[in-house]
Scaffold this active site. Sequence first.
Site, PDB file in Angstrom:
ATOM      1  N   HIS A  39      -9.026  -6.610   1.669  1.00 47.17           N
ATOM      2  CA  HIS A  39      -7.687  -7.119   1.360  1.00 47.17           C
ATOM      3  C   HIS A  39      -7.706  -8.639   1.536  1.00 47.17           C
ATOM      4  CE1 HIS A  39      -3.388  -7.908   1.628  1.00 47.17           C
ATOM      5  NE2 HIS A  39      -3.200  -6.733   1.059  1.00 47.17           N
ATOM      6  N   SER A  48       3.748  -7.606  -5.049  1.00 42.75           N
ATOM      7  CA  SER A  48       5.203  -7.584  -5.303  1.00 42.75           C
ATOM      8  C   SER A  48       5.643  -6.465  -6.235  1.00 42.75           C
ATOM      9  CB  SER A  48       5.679  -8.952  -5.822  1.00 42.75           C
ATOM     10  OG  SER A  48       5.474  -9.937  -4.833  1.00 42.75           O
ATOM     11  N   LYS A 101       0.394  -2.758   6.449  1.00 46.06           N
ATOM     12  CA  LYS A 101      -0.058  -3.970   7.148  1.00 46.06           C
ATOM     13  C   LYS A 101       0.210  -3.816   8.657  1.00 46.06           C
ATOM     14  CE  LYS A 101       1.067  -6.544   3.009  1.00 46.06           C
ATOM     15  NZ  LYS A 101       0.992  -7.842   2.390  1.00 46.06           N
ATOM     16  N   ASN A 140       0.437   0.048   1.782  1.00 47.09           N
ATOM     17  CA  ASN A 140      -0.258  -0.676   2.842  1.00 47.09           C
ATOM     18  C   ASN A 140       0.810  -1.219   3.789  1.00 47.09           C
ATOM     19  OD1 ASN A 140      -1.687  -2.456   4.446  1.00 47.09           O
ATOM     20  ND2 ASN A 140      -2.011  -3.974   2.823  1.00 47.09           N
TER      21      ASN A 140
HETATM   22  C1  PEP Z   1      -0.406  -5.882  -0.344  1.00 47.99           C
HETATM   23  O1  PEP Z   1      -0.316  -6.261   0.809  1.00 47.99           O
HETATM   24  O2  PEP Z   1      -1.422  -5.277  -0.698  1.00 47.99           O
HETATM   25  C2  PEP Z   1       0.690  -6.151  -1.254  1.00 47.99           C
HETATM   26  C3  PEP Z   1       0.508  -5.911  -2.525  1.00 47.99           C
HETATM   27  O3  PEP Z   1       1.854  -6.623  -0.718  1.00 47.99           O
HETATM   28  P1  PEP Z   1       3.288  -6.737  -1.437  1.00 47.99           P
HETATM   29  O4  PEP Z   1       3.525  -5.472  -2.194  1.00 47.99           O
HETATM   30  O5  PEP Z   1       4.256  -6.923  -0.306  1.00 47.99           O
HETATM   31  O6  PEP Z   1       3.237  -7.923  -2.357  1.00 47.99           O
END
Ligand code: PEP
Length: 254
Positions: free
Chosen positions: A99, A215, A14, A12
């Site tokens: 999300h 993460s 974003k 993702n």
């Molecule tokens: C996400 O935005 O769905 C996500 C899991 O972000 P990150 O991996 O940066 O924690």
Amino acid sequence: MTPGIRPLVAGNWKMNGLKASLAQLTAMASQFDAALARNVDLLVCPPATLVQAAAAAAVGSAIAVGGQDCHANASGAHTGDVSAEMLADAGARFVIVGHSERRADHGETDAVVKAKAEAARRAGLVAVVCVGETRAEREAGKTLAVVRGQLEGSIPAGMTAADLVVAYEPVWAIGTGLTPTAADVAEVHAAIRSDLERILGKTESGKLRILYGGSVKPSNAAELMAIENVDGALVGGASLKAEDFMGIAAAYRG
Ligand code: PEP
């Protein structure tokens, strides 16, 4: 990991990415060799502006492209929104709905998420429905109840493993570098599997991919992906660079 379920590692991006970022997608495609593709599906969800170009860049590779959100309606007076049909027309095969950043930034309720998941199905896209608790909810011991409520409210009746993926993303783990313990992930994923059995029936629940997100990085992917009922990952920050994303997918190298 669930025997018989083909895992999915989804990225993702974003609100990140310009045309130049498609070089990362091309690099991912070139590193997605046949041996890895035997074991895992890959999906990249760039911002809406790049879906069409990303789909074109991914042609000839086994990487699927998806949107990050869609409107519930197919078309109409909804300035700035993008419909599931438009994403499909641009080459998307998946769309993330619900999300936590959309639930928080845009006040999306479970009912709104459910309507978007319906829209995804109508347009022939696979809906990646996200659920997860906040830190306060976890500390109050409400994680399983919160997730159950989100699943019951966000998943339309009759969805199947062919048109639905569920992503468990603890809100406090997103972009923070924090992850739940393996035992906590296992507990929530097992609960999600049994909630899905109640909502969609045993056959579909037994086939559905349940992703973990929050993460995930190359250094923790193998441990997280080995947990029972974890059928892949939804990756934010670490999906922007081919090296990191493919380092996570490498958890599925035999
Ligand atoms: C996400 O935005 O769905 C996500 C899991 O972000 P990150 O991996 O940066 O924690």
